[in-house]
Design a protein around this motif. Structure first.
Motif, PDB file in Angstrom:
ATOM      1  N   UNK A   1       1.132  -1.169  -0.027  1.00  0.00           N
ATOM      2  CA  UNK A   1      -0.122   0.016   0.048  1.00  0.00           C
ATOM      3  C   UNK A   1       1.001   1.367   0.052  1.00  0.00           C
ATOM      4  N   UNK A   2       0.374   2.088  -0.761  1.00  0.00           N
ATOM      5  CA  UNK A   2       1.385   3.470  -0.951  1.00  0.00           C
ATOM      6  C   UNK A   2       0.318   4.678  -0.615  1.00  0.00           C
ATOM      7  N   UNK A   3       1.015   5.685  -0.140  1.00  0.00           N
ATOM      8  CA  UNK A   3       0.306   7.001   0.004  1.00  0.00           C
ATOM      9  C   UNK A   3       1.367   8.168   0.097  1.00  0.00           C
ATOM     10  N   UNK A   4       0.970   9.202  -0.453  1.00  0.00           N
ATOM     11  CA  UNK A   4       1.866  10.245  -0.690  1.00  0.00           C
ATOM     12  C   UNK A   4       1.169  11.621  -0.315  1.00  0.00           C
ATOM     13  N   UNK A   5       1.943  12.723   0.289  1.00  0.00           N
ATOM     14  CA  UNK A   5       1.589  13.973   0.656  1.00  0.00           C
ATOM     15  C   UNK A   5       1.378  14.710  -0.463  1.00  0.00           C
ATOM     16  N   UNK A   6       1.977  14.456  -1.772  1.00  0.00           N
ATOM     17  CA  UNK A   6       1.728  15.281  -2.887  1.00  0.00           C
ATOM     18  C   UNK A   6       2.802  14.841  -3.812  1.00  0.00           C
ATOM     19  N   UNK A   7       2.608  15.346  -5.314  1.00  0.00           N
ATOM     20  CA  UNK A   7       3.409  15.038  -6.232  1.00  0.00           C
ATOM     21  C   UNK A   7       4.794  15.304  -5.810  1.00  0.00           C
ATOM     22  N   UNK A   8       5.834  14.438  -5.865  1.00  0.00           N
ATOM     23  CA  UNK A   8       7.183  14.684  -5.546  1.00  0.00           C
ATOM     24  C   UNK A   8       7.451  15.125  -3.969  1.00  0.00           C
ATOM     25  N   UNK A   9       6.407  14.852  -3.395  1.00  0.00           N
ATOM     26  CA  UNK A   9       6.624  15.084  -1.733  1.00  0.00           C
ATOM     27  C   UNK A   9       7.013  13.795  -0.963  1.00  0.00           C
ATOM     28  N   UNK A  10       6.733  13.950   0.288  1.00  0.00           N
ATOM     29  CA  UNK A  10       6.977  12.621   1.125  1.00  0.00           C
ATOM     30  C   UNK A  10       5.894  11.368   0.909  1.00  0.00           C
ATOM     31  N   UNK A  11       6.249  10.343   0.829  1.00  0.00           N
ATOM     32  CA  UNK A  11       5.396   9.183   0.724  1.00  0.00           C
ATOM     33  C   UNK A  11       5.781   7.933   1.664  1.00  0.00           C
ATOM     34  N   UNK A  12       4.857   7.108   1.813  1.00  0.00           N
ATOM     35  CA  UNK A  12       4.950   6.085   2.569  1.00  0.00           C
ATOM     36  C   UNK A  12       4.408   4.849   1.932  1.00  0.00           C
TER      37      UNK A  12
END
Length: 224
Positions: A178-189
């Motif tokens: 599973x993936x989530x990101x704060x925004x394009x080119x930002x932080x992700x997990x």
């Protein structure tokens, strides 16, 4: 229905009184503790729904605290977890949350220890089974049933491919990702549930990949 398993039928080996309010709560506490990477010094538990209404009487407070101490669900020290946490220098805060959580037995846990911080939102969904809905502000879900790697990284092209290729090369099968990101080119997990637990060398190899910020191992299958 991804979070259903055999625990929903027979329940885990545990110290009572309730699989939902005790065993599930212990497992939630352990996930939070392992995400932090060490024993917390400060812990804030914001409880929702049934957890908020009955946590004293059902021992949910002791169970969550036991999980923060990394105890297993059948650990005989669970009834003394509050005393043992105090002796270990932990400061605990209990808050009844407003509104509804993602499930009637929900809790948000915030942990800290000398600059390290961790946050999870999770629920005990029956028979000792848990659902983790977010970690450190990222909307990623895990069950805690399998060894799990949580990776914080930059949202860059090739990061996911590099991680999956490395795990494949080392012989690990990814059961869920599973993936989530704060925004394009930002932080992700990104979280990986694996069929078997990787060793420290694999964790280190992931950590040295480009754009990786933090790698954390969460493994409730390992006895504490």
């Amino acid at each position: 229905m991804r979070f259903k398993n055999v625990f929903s039928i027979i329940g885990p080996s545990m110290v009572g009184p309730s699989s939902s309010h005790t065993a599930g709560a212990v497992r939630i506490g352990r996930v939070a503790r392992q995400l932090l990477g060490c024993r917390p010094k400060e812990a804030k538990m914001t409880l929702y729904g049934s957890f908020a209404e009955t946590y004293w009487g059902h021992g949910t407070d002791l169970a969550l605290t036991a999980g923060l101490l990394n105890y297993d669900t059948d650990d005989e020290r669970i009834p003394q977890a509050d005393v043992l946490a105090e002796e270990a220098g932990m400061t605990l805060e209990w808050v009844q949350g407003k509104g509804n959580g993602p499930h009637p037995n929900s809790v948000k846990i915030n942990l800290s220890n000398e600059g390290r911080k961790a946050e999870i939102v999770a629920a005990s969904i029956g028979g000792g089974t848990i659902a983790v809905y977010s970690m450190n502000g990222f909307d990623v879900q895990i069950t805690g049933e399998f060894p799990t790697i949580a990776v914080t990284h930059s949202d860059k092209q090739g990061v996911l491919a590099n991680m999956t290729a490395l795990l494949s090369q080392e012989g690990f099968n990814i059961g869920y990702m599973d993936v989530d990101r704060k925004g394009r080119s930002g932080d992700a997990m990104t979280v990986f549930e694996l069929d078997s637990a990787p060793g420290e060398s694999t964790i280190e190899r992931i950590h040295h990949l480009p754009h990786i910020k933090e790698v954390t191992m969460i493994d409730l299958t390992k006895r504490s």
